[in-house]
Structures are given as structure tokens and as C-alpha cells.
Design a protein around this motif. Structure first.
Motif, mmCIF file in Angstrom:
data_model
loop_
_atom_site.group_PDB
_atom_site.id
_atom_site.type_symbol
_atom_site.label_atom_id
_atom_site.label_comp_id
_atom_site.label_asym_id
_atom_site.label_seq_id
_atom_site.Cartn_x
_atom_site.Cartn_y
_atom_site.Cartn_z
ATOM 1 N N ASP A 11 46.930 74.200 36.714
ATOM 2 C CA ASP A 11 45.777 75.121 36.756
ATOM 3 C C ASP A 11 45.821 76.098 35.588
ATOM 4 O OD1 ASP A 11 44.638 73.939 38.889
ATOM 5 O OD2 ASP A 11 45.504 75.304 40.396
ATOM 6 N N ARG A 14 44.462 74.679 32.399
ATOM 7 C CA ARG A 14 43.074 74.218 32.339
ATOM 8 C C ARG A 14 42.248 74.928 31.265
ATOM 9 N NH1 ARG A 14 42.092 70.461 36.080
ATOM 10 N NH2 ARG A 14 43.444 70.501 37.913
ATOM 11 N N GLU A 18 40.025 70.106 28.540
ATOM 12 C CA GLU A 18 38.783 69.693 29.207
ATOM 13 C C GLU A 18 39.080 68.468 30.068
ATOM 14 O OE1 GLU A 18 36.650 66.836 26.021
ATOM 15 O OE2 GLU A 18 36.540 68.988 25.558
ATOM 16 N N CYS A 19 38.322 68.318 31.155
ATOM 17 C CA CYS A 19 38.591 67.232 32.105
ATOM 18 C C CYS A 19 37.899 65.949 31.658
ATOM 19 C CB CYS A 19 38.082 67.605 33.492
ATOM 20 S SG CYS A 19 38.946 69.046 34.129
ATOM 21 N N ARG A 20 38.575 64.831 31.904
ATOM 22 C CA ARG A 20 37.948 63.542 31.620
ATOM 23 C C ARG A 20 38.474 62.519 32.634
ATOM 24 N NH1 ARG A 20 38.341 61.179 25.651
ATOM 25 N NH2 ARG A 20 37.936 63.352 25.142
ATOM 26 N N ARG A 91 42.188 61.078 36.778
ATOM 27 C CA ARG A 91 41.510 62.343 36.453
ATOM 28 C C ARG A 91 42.459 63.102 35.538
ATOM 29 N NH1 ARG A 91 37.348 62.045 39.632
ATOM 30 N NH2 ARG A 91 37.655 60.908 41.565
ATOM 31 N N SER A 92 41.987 63.378 34.322
ATOM 32 C CA SER A 92 42.919 63.950 33.345
ATOM 33 C C SER A 92 42.431 65.288 32.808
ATOM 34 C CB SER A 92 43.086 62.986 32.170
ATOM 35 O OG SER A 92 41.920 63.005 31.376
ATOM 36 N N LEU A 93 43.398 66.002 32.219
ATOM 37 C CA LEU A 93 43.078 67.226 31.488
ATOM 38 C C LEU A 93 43.526 66.972 30.052
ATOM 39 C CD1 LEU A 93 42.312 70.289 31.480
ATOM 40 C CD2 LEU A 93 44.732 70.759 31.901
#
Ligand SMILES: Cc1cc2nc3c(=O)[nH]c(=O)nc-3n(C[C@H](O)[C@H](O)[C@H](O)COP(=O)(O)OP(=O)(O)OC[C@H]3O[C@@H](n4cnc5c(N)ncnc54)[C@H](O)[C@@H]3O)c2cc1C
Length: 562
Positions: A11, A14, A18-20, A91-93
Motif C-alpha cells: 500500500d 502505491r 500504477e496498477c495493471r 493484478r500488478s503495481l
């Protein structure tokens, strides 16, 4: 190497990324191509593999929830060394290289764990020989040695396939229709095949070095990535200056060739020069210093008026513009004045003693010329690897030029024999391979001939200042750069005869030729850079440099605004 991150740590990360989402079978990054950065996986599974050059993929590791993908290439924004494929929905950052560097600086504890993992992963790849180019040829071939030495000095993994014995090598030779005379060949991770390439060609193919933006004006250009240049880079970049470091060979300079540095503060058990310099190189990049290695500076055009930036012409035709210049180009090893030396350079004559050379000379007798500390260190290192060392020394006694601890250590080694008061008088061999060394005691003494296949030279160094010709920077009688009062006028102690051009480390006239002294001058010069930059104006704006979590510009740029 593979730490698990807690959800609260992810967290905290973050704000840097960015999320992808990736679907099963999607590539997260591909070997030979610049990837998106460090990839944190809150959820899903990713397999990291390497290609063996014949299209077969071998698993390196599989990452699961709470882990992250990446190694040093991701921090530096260089091409990936491996392939990564989603095994299930991921789900990645994604944290881009510049944001990753910001994270490493801003999040001290988390940053330390991530940085440690990135370094350990690179070390793992270096040990496995996984992820870099594949060299096909004979281990003792001079060009194979040249290419391997270059990659090793730059901390880049590679694999050697012996063209005589490895079935994979034979398969690659057949697949690419390579004539034995064209060996060695290099297969790059991006699939390109190079036939006996030069270092520059290889570096560009594997993405070690990229094109320089000719319009960008750096706060400081540092010439030389030895201890002096790297120290400048660490302090300049960490204090917000935009810094570009150029080196024509590899990071580490002479120190990178040292088998064991025992007199550098804080390392009571000693440290190999390569390990010390690799830390500095990574540290400088963490703070945002840019590296251009290998890139040779062939000319420095001193500015005509205080408002123009300095211009550096590179050997490959590129140009660098900078508001100040730090000359940290050090010194190069001296060559022995003996007939046909160049015939044997590459395969049989060595200027470094590293594990690569030690392996080459295992169980053999070698000749080692020199009586300084670098010669002593090399003799101790080679002897420790089981090599029989014949030290050829001009002076009657080692103690005149070598530190006491090394003299004592050599005295205690049964496989080192010191031949004092003698000089090499001839080399014998065929097809570039050395077969015997001849030496003479005194000018009239009898000549001794000894069958020897490898000769090591540690006979001092000369300043790397040819490229300063025509720049107006004043040199002393031996070619070292004059600074301070010796350079004339009221100069900063590290400033040359040209304002805004500074010189540090071994290249500076009167400097102490030691790692610690070079590092100290590298730190010291940054204060002088700040004063110089704050006092001058500039035509082109400098770009913002990486400062964690802000869009701050460099102090020099701030000084201009205010
Ligand atoms: C084998 C060996 C062992 C040593 N062991 C020790 C030790 O144990 N302890 C100790 O204190 N000192 C040791 N020294 C000395 C120490 O390494 C040097 O004093 C120190 O490296 C000097 O640092 P520097 O950055 O000034 O220059 P260098 O280390 O010489 O680095 C200069 C860099 O500039 C680059 N360069 C030159 N010209 C150009 C150009 N035109 N364009 C781009 N790049 C260029 C070179 O490729 C090089 O990488 C040793 C030296 C050697 C050779």
C-alpha cells in the motif's frame, strides 16, 4: 533475494506506481527489451525464465502474491535480462525506473530491502551466467577473453559455450551457418547475432549504453567512472544536481581491477575492487546519476563565454553539453618496453588479475612484473588461487616500493618467487600465444629463459589526458592536470586553469594515488560545483532531477529562479 512484502508495505508503494492487470500467458517483460519497471504482484503468479539461445526456456524463479519482479536493469531502465510470463490473472503495481529510484530514496527501510534484492538477483544471474548474451568460442581465445572481461567489468551476466566441446555451441554454429574463422559469435538476448564484435557494438546490442540527448544540458559531466568519478556522481546526484558520468571502458577504473583493497576505510577484512565499485555504481544510479558506459570522450571544447555550456565530443560522434565538467579520467597502465608485446596482448599478457585470469593460469607458472602495491596484491591473489608466481622486480628489494603488509605476505608464500634486480629482455611464442619469457639480472647479467604462458604487468600508470589537448586546460610536465594555485589565478583547490572545469583523483597533479583520496576529492568537488553553478547563468534550462516525491529542480536551477 526474494523478500515477501506485507500488504501494508505494498500500500505504501502505491503512490509510486500504477496498477495493471495481466491475463494468463501475457508477457510482463521480454529479454532484450526495456521493461516497464519494477513489478509488484499483490495477486497472481508470474514465471521468470531465460532462453538458452536455441529457443528453450529455463525457469529462473516463479513469483507469487506479495513478491516483486525485477533486478538492477529495472532500476536503471535498461533492457530486461529475462522473460516474465503471467501464469494466471495477475493484478500488478508497476513502478517505472525513475519512480523506483524515488521510492528507494524516500522509503529508507523498504528501499534497503528492495535494493538488496535487486543487487542479489544480479549477482545470482552473474553466477548462473543467465540472462545476458551467449558467447560461442574457445575460452582461451583472445577475443573471447576481451568480450568476457568487458562484460564482467560492467557487471553484466553472460554465458560462454565452448565451440569445441559444447553440443549447444555446435547447434548454434550450425543454425547460424557460422564459419569457424568468424568465431567468437555473440547471441544477444534480443535475438541479434554479432560476429566477433567490438565492445561498443556489444554494449549497444545488450543495451548497456544508449544514445545521449544532444539538447540536454547537464549540471555536471563527469569523465571517468573510477572511484573519483563515482564519488562525484553519488554526492552530486544525491544533492540534486543532474549528473552524467562517461567512461570509455567500465565502471570502477583502476580500483575495479584490484584483487583486494585492504586500506579502504570501513572494510577491515578487505573488499575486492569490483565489489566496492559495483556498490558505488549502483548507489550513484539510485540517486539518479546517468551512466554512459562505454562512451569515450575524445575532445573537450572549453566554453567561449560563461553563458555557454561546455561541449564534450564523443568518439562515436555524439555530443554532451554540461554547465560544469569534472575530469576524473585517472591513469592507464604502462606497457613494457619489449619487442612483440602487442602480439601477445589479449591472450597471454594481462594488466588485471581477476578470477577469470586466475582460472586461465590455474596450476601454471606465470611471470609478474612490478614492485608496487598493485603488483603485490596481484601476486598474493594469484598465489592464493594455486598459481605459481615468478615476480620480476627491477629494484634490489620489494620494500622500497611496496607496503610492509604485502611484502610480509609475499614472504610467507611458497609459490611466489621474487627475482630482484632484473628486467624482462624478451618474449617468445607463436600465433599470439606466449611460450617463454626471458630476463636478465643487471645489464650485463646472464639471460634466463623460462617456459611461461602468461605474463602479468603492473608497472605503473600514465595520466589519461590526451583528450584534453586543445581545451586550454593546463597540464604539468608529466601530463597530469594542474589545479588550484598551480593552475594560476584564484582557483578553488580542485579547479583547473579553466573556470568550471575541475580535476580530481589520479589524473590531478600532486594527488595521492589511492582509492580513499580519489573518493574524498570526488565528494569535495561537489561543494565547489555548487558554488560555481550558483554563480553562473545558463542559456538552456536544466531538466528537473529525481527528488523523491516532488517535482523539485536542481539547487542550481533553484538558484537561478531565485
Ligand atoms: C591493480 C590495482 C590495484 C590497486 N589497489 C589499490 C589499493 O588496494 N588501495 C588503494 O588505495 N589504491 C589502489 N590502487 C590505486 C587506485 O585504484 C587508484 O588510485 C584509483 O582507482 C584512482 O581513481 P580515479 O577515479 O582517479 O581514476 P581511475 O581509477 O584511473 O579511473 C579513471 C576512469 O576514467 C576512464 N577514462 C579515461 N579516459 C577517458 C575518456 N577519454 N573518456 C571516458 N572515460 C575515460 C577510465 O576508463 C577509468 O575507468 C590500485 C590500482 C591498481 C591498478
Amino acid at each position: 533475494m526474494f523478500p515477501d512484502l506485507e500488504p501494508f508495505e505494498i500500500d505504501r508503494m502505491r503512490r509510486f506506481g500504477e496498477c495493471r492487470v495481466f491475463e494468463p500467458g501475457d508477457k510482463l517483460f521480454t529479454a532484450g527489451k526495456v521493461g516497464p519497471g519494477l513489478i509488484v504482484i499483490p495477486c497472481g503468479k508470474v514465471q521468470v525464465t531465460r532462453d538458452d539461445g536455441l529457443g528453450n526456456h529455463h525457469e529462473i524463479v516463479t513469483h507469487g502474491p506479495g513478491q516483486f519482479l525485477g533486478e538492477l536493469a529495472q532500476m536503471a531502465g535498461r533492457p530486461s535480462l529475462a522473460d516474465a510470463t503471467a501464469l494466471e490473472t495477475v493484478r500488478s503495481l508497476i513502478i517505472s525506473p525513475d519512480r523506483l529510484r524515488a521510492l528507494l530514496v524516500a522509503e529508507a527501510e523498504l528501499g534497503e530491502r528492495i535494493m538488496r534484492a535487486l543487487i542479489l538477483r544480479r549477482m545470482g544471474l552473474l553466477e548462473l551466467g543467465a540472462g545476458g548474451p551467449i558467447i560461442v568460442g574457445r575460452a582461451e581465445n583472445a577475443d573471447v577473453l576481451r568480450l568476457r572481461g568487458f562484460l564482467r567489468r560492467n557487471g553484466h551476466p553472460h554465458q560462454l559455450l565452448n565451440s569445441d566441446t559444447d553440443p549447444e555451441a555446435k547447434a548454434l554454429i550450425e543454425r547460424f551457418h557460422v564459419d569457424p574463422g568468424q568465431l567468437p559469435i555473440v547471441l544477444c538476448p534480443g535475438g541479434q547475432l554479432l560476429r566477433n564484435p567490438g565492445e561498443d557494438e556489444l554494449a549497444r546490442c545488450v543495451g548497456l549504453v544508449r544514445a545521449i540527448d544532444p539538447n540536454r544540458v547537464y549540471d555536471v559531466a563527469v569523465i571517468g567512472a573510477g572511484p573519483a568519478g563515482l564519488a562525484t556522481a553519488v554526492y552530486a546526484a544525491s544533492e540534486g544536481l543532474s549528473a552524467l558520468v562517461l567512461d570509455c571502458r567500465a565502471f570502477g577504473g583502476q580500483a575495479g581491477a584490484s584483487a583486494r583493497i585492504e586500506n579502504y576505510l570501513g572494510f577491515p577484512t578487505g573488499i575486492t575492487g569490483m565489489a566496492l565499485m559495483a556498490r558505488a555504481y549502483n548507489q550513484a544510479q539510485k540517486f539518479g546519476a546517468e551512466m554512459a558506459i562505454p562512451d569515450e570522450v575524445s575532445r573537450l571544447c572549453a566554453q567561449q563565454c560563461g553563458e555557454d555550456p561546455f561541449i564534450l565530443d564523443l568518439h562515436n560522434g555524439e555530443r554532451v553539453r554540461a554547465r560544469s565538467v569534472v575530469v576524473a579520467s585517472g591513469a592507464r597502465y604502462r606497457r613494457l618496453d619489449v619487442a612483440d608485446l602487442d602480439t601477445y596482448e589479449g591472450a597471454s599478457v594481462h594488466y588485471w588479475a581477476t578470477p577469470l585470469e586466475a582460472k586461465l593460469c590455474a596450476d601454471q607458472e606465470v611471470a609478474l612484473v612490478g614492485a608496487g602495491n598493485s603488483a603485490g596484491q596481484a601476486a598474493v591473489f594469484l598465489a592464493g588461487q594455486g598459481v605459481k608466481v615468478r615476480m620480476l622486480v627491477r629494484r634490489p628489494d620489494l620494500a622500497e616500493t611496496m607496503s610492509r603488509y604485502l611484502v610480509d605476505r609475499i614472504g610467507g608464500l611458497s609459490n611466489v618467487k621474487v627475482e630482484a634486480g632484473c628486467a624482462v629482455s624478451g618474449l617468445e611464442g607463436s600465433n599470439g600465444a606466449l611460450e617463454a619469457v626471458r630476463w636478465r639480472k643487471g645489464s650485463a647479467g646472464e639471460e634466463v629463459r623460462q617456459p611461461i604462458n602468461h605474463l602479468f604487468l603492473f608497472i605503473g600508470a600514465e595520466p589519461n589526458t590526451d583528450w584534453l589537448a586543445g581545451s586550454g586546460v593546463k597540464l604539468d610536465g608529466k601530463g597530469f592536470v594542474l589545479t588550484g594555485e598551480d593552475a594560476g589565478g584564484d582557483r578553488h583547490p580542485l579547479e583547473t586553469s579553466k573556470r568550471g572545469i575541475f580535476a580530481i583523483g589520479d589524473v590531478r597533479s600532486g594527488s595521492i594515488k589511492r582509492v580513499a583520496a580519489a573518493v574524498g576529492e570526488g565528494a569535495q568537488v561537489v561543494a565547489a560545483l555548487h558554488s560555481y553553478l550558483a554563480a553562473t547563468t545558463v542559456k538552456a534550462p536544466t531538466l528537473a532531477v529525481m527528488v523523491p516525491n516532488s517535482s523539485a529542480t536542481s539547487p542550481s536551477a533553484q538558484a537561478q529562479t531565485s
